[in-house]
Write an enzyme that holds these catalytic residues in place. Structure first.
Site, mmCIF file in Angstrom:
data_model
loop_
_atom_site.group_PDB
_atom_site.id
_atom_site.type_symbol
_atom_site.label_atom_id
_atom_site.label_comp_id
_atom_site.label_asym_id
_atom_site.label_seq_id
_atom_site.Cartn_x
_atom_site.Cartn_y
_atom_site.Cartn_z
ATOM 1 N N ARG A 184 0.732 -1.451 -0.153
ATOM 2 C CA ARG A 184 0.148 -0.124 0.044
ATOM 3 C C ARG A 184 1.042 1.375 0.171
ATOM 4 O O ARG A 184 2.185 0.988 0.804
ATOM 5 C CB ARG A 184 -1.025 0.347 0.980
ATOM 6 C CG ARG A 184 -1.713 -1.241 0.777
ATOM 7 C CD ARG A 184 -3.373 -1.083 0.037
ATOM 8 N NE ARG A 184 -4.188 -1.177 0.083
ATOM 9 C CZ ARG A 184 -4.205 -2.085 -0.429
ATOM 10 N NH1 ARG A 184 -3.320 -2.568 -1.528
ATOM 11 N NH2 ARG A 184 -5.159 -2.875 -0.928
ATOM 12 N N GLU A 233 -2.960 7.762 -3.779
ATOM 13 C CA GLU A 233 -3.236 7.098 -5.288
ATOM 14 C C GLU A 233 -4.512 7.749 -5.179
ATOM 15 O O GLU A 233 -5.649 7.706 -4.528
ATOM 16 C CB GLU A 233 -3.845 5.599 -5.250
ATOM 17 C CG GLU A 233 -3.337 5.249 -5.652
ATOM 18 C CD GLU A 233 -3.305 3.543 -5.452
ATOM 19 O OE1 GLU A 233 -2.301 2.771 -4.812
ATOM 20 O OE2 GLU A 233 -4.065 3.019 -5.569
ATOM 21 N N HIS A 292 -1.178 0.998 -9.822
ATOM 22 C CA HIS A 292 -1.914 -0.516 -8.554
ATOM 23 C C HIS A 292 -2.429 -1.625 -9.767
ATOM 24 O O HIS A 292 -3.587 -1.508 -9.362
ATOM 25 C CB HIS A 292 -2.871 0.133 -8.344
ATOM 26 C CG HIS A 292 -3.047 -0.526 -6.602
ATOM 27 N ND1 HIS A 292 -3.268 0.176 -5.902
ATOM 28 C CD2 HIS A 292 -3.331 -1.599 -6.730
ATOM 29 C CE1 HIS A 292 -3.904 -0.590 -4.518
ATOM 30 N NE2 HIS A 292 -3.310 -1.738 -5.117
HETATM 31 C C1 DGY Z 1 -5.371 -6.200 -2.972
HETATM 32 O O1 DGY Z 1 -5.783 -6.766 -3.826
HETATM 33 O O2 DGY Z 1 -5.515 -5.800 -2.150
HETATM 34 C C2 DGY Z 1 -4.233 -5.427 -4.084
HETATM 35 O O3 DGY Z 1 -4.075 -4.596 -3.705
HETATM 36 C C3 DGY Z 1 -5.642 -5.159 -5.364
HETATM 37 O O4 DGY Z 1 -4.883 -5.308 -6.735
#
Ligand code: DGY
Length: 324
Positions: A243, A272, A290
C-alpha cells in the site's frame, strides 16, 4: 424476499452470474469510475441492500457504515487489503467484512518480481530511450543495470505474498533471503533458508533488494521513512506492491534523486491516484497504476470469491474469508 446486492463498480462477470444463479437482484454502479462519498451514501440510502461488494478505492469508514441501511449483512471487499474499511465499526453493526486472500498471491508476487527486474535491468528506461529516437547502436556503457542473482532480498513483512516473492527469487535467482515480520515464519525459513532479523532495520540494511509486503495499519504508515531509506545500501532497490502510504514518497523521491539508493519500483502510491510529482521526473523509478493483481485469471477468481462470501452470509452460513 429477493436478496439485493449492490456492487460499487463492475468487476468480472462471474460474480454477477453467481448472484443471478441464486436469484438475487444485483445492482451495479453505472458510473464509470469511483463513486464519491455522497454518491455512495445516496445509493445505499435508496434501497435496503443485503450486501455491498466494495473496492479498495471505496472509503467505507465509520460514517459510511453508519449511513448503510440496517439490512446490510456483509461488505465484501474485492481486494486482499481492507484498510479502506472500518472493520470494528462494521462488526459493531453486525456486518461481516470479507476480503480475497490467496487467489492473488502468485499474481502479485509475479508482478513484484517483474517490477524488480524492470528496475534492475533498466527496461523502462530502455523503452523510453528507443521511443525518443536515441538508439543509434549497441554501446558498451549504455544503460548498465545490475544483476540480482546471488544477492540478498530483504522482506519487510513475510506473509503469503512476501513468502511467494522470496520463493521465486530464491529458487529462480539464487537470492539469499532475510526478513522481518512481527512473527517468525518457519515455513519461509524451510522454503528458502530465510534468516529472521530482529528488526526492520536489520533486514533493510543487509538487503540489495527491499520488498515491502505489510498491510496498511497505523503502525505501518511511513514504515519506509527517511531514516530507514538512509539505512539502505547505495546500490539497493526498493519495491512496493503493498500500500502506498507505507512509504514516505517525498523521502523516497529525495533518496532516489540524491542517489542514496539505486532505484525503486512502485505499484502503489501514498496519495493514489496522485503520484508525488518529483518521482515522475526521475529515471530510476518505475511506476505502475496499482496493477499487481491485474490478470484476467486472478481478477475472475477474486470476483468469484466476493460472490461466494456474499452468498454464504446471505444463506445464513459463515463467510469463508471473514476478516477479524
Ligand atoms: C489488493 O487486493 O489488496 C490489491 O492491492 C489489489 O490489486
Amino acid at each position: 424476499m429477493t436478496k439485493k446486492i449492490f456492487m460499487t463498480r463492475r468487476i468480472p462477470a462471474r460474480a454477477e452470474e453467481m448472484f443471478r444463479e441464486m436469484g438475487y437482484q444485483v445492482t451495479v454502479s453505472e458510473k464509470d469510475g469511483v463513486l464519491t462519498r455522497d454518491e455512495l451514501k445516496e445509493v445505499l440510502a435508496e434501497t435496503p441492500y443485503d450486501a455491498v461488494a466494495s473496492l479498495l478505492t471505496d472509503a467505507i469508514d465509520a460514517d459510511m457504515i453508519s449511513a448503510m441501511p440496517e439490512s446490510v449483512k456483509i461488505i465484501a471487499n474485492y481486494a486482499v487489503g481492507y484498510n479502506n474499511i472500518d472493520v470494528p465499526k462494521a462488526h459493531e453493526r453486525g456486518i461481516a467484512v470479507t476480503n480475497t486472500p490467496e487467489v492473488l498471491t502468485a499474481t502479485v508476487a509475479e508482478h513484484t518480481v517483474a517490477l524488480l527486474l524492470t528496475v534492475a535491468s533498466r527496461i523502462a528506461e530502455g523503452d523510453r530511450f528507443i521511443r525518443e529516437g536515441k538508439f543509434v547502436g549497441w554501446a558498451p556503457m549504455l544503460l548498465l543495470g545490475t544483476d540480482i542473482k546471488g544477492k540478498t532480498l530483504g522482506l519487510v513483512g513475510a506473509g503469503r505474498i512476501g513468502s511467494e516473492v522470496a520463493g521465486i527469487l530464491h529458487k529462480g535467482f539464487g537470492m539469499n533471503v532475510v526478513y522481518y515480520d512481527m512473527k517468525k515464519n518457519e515455513a519461509l525459513e524451510a522454503l528458502c533458508g530465510a534468516k529472521y532479523c530482529a528488526t526492520y532495520e536489520e533486514a533493510i540494511a543487509q538487503a540489495d533488494v527491499v520488498s515491502v509486503h505489510v498491510p496498511l495499519l497505523p503502525a505501518t504508515h511511513h514504515l519506509i521513512n527517511a531514516d530507514r531509506l538512509a539505512l539502505m545500501k547505495k546500490s539497493a532497490i526498493l519495491i512496493n506492491t503493498s500500500r502506498g502510504p507505507v512509504v514516505d514518497e517525498v523521502a523516497l523521491a529525495q533518496a532516489l534523486k540524491a542517489g542514496t539508493i539505486r532505484g525503486a519500483g512502485l505499484d502503489v502510491f501514498e496519495f493514489e491516484p496522485k503520484v508525488t510529482q518529483e518521482l515522475l521526473t526521475l529515471e530510476n523509478v518505475v511506476v505502475n497504476p496499482h496493477l499487481a493483481s491485474a490478470t484476467e485469471e486472478t481478477r475472475t477468481k477474486m470476483a468469484e470469491m466476493v460472490a461466494t462470501n456474499i452468498i454464504e452470509v446471505l444463506e445464513g452460513r459463515t463467510a469463508p474469508n471473514a476478516v477479524a
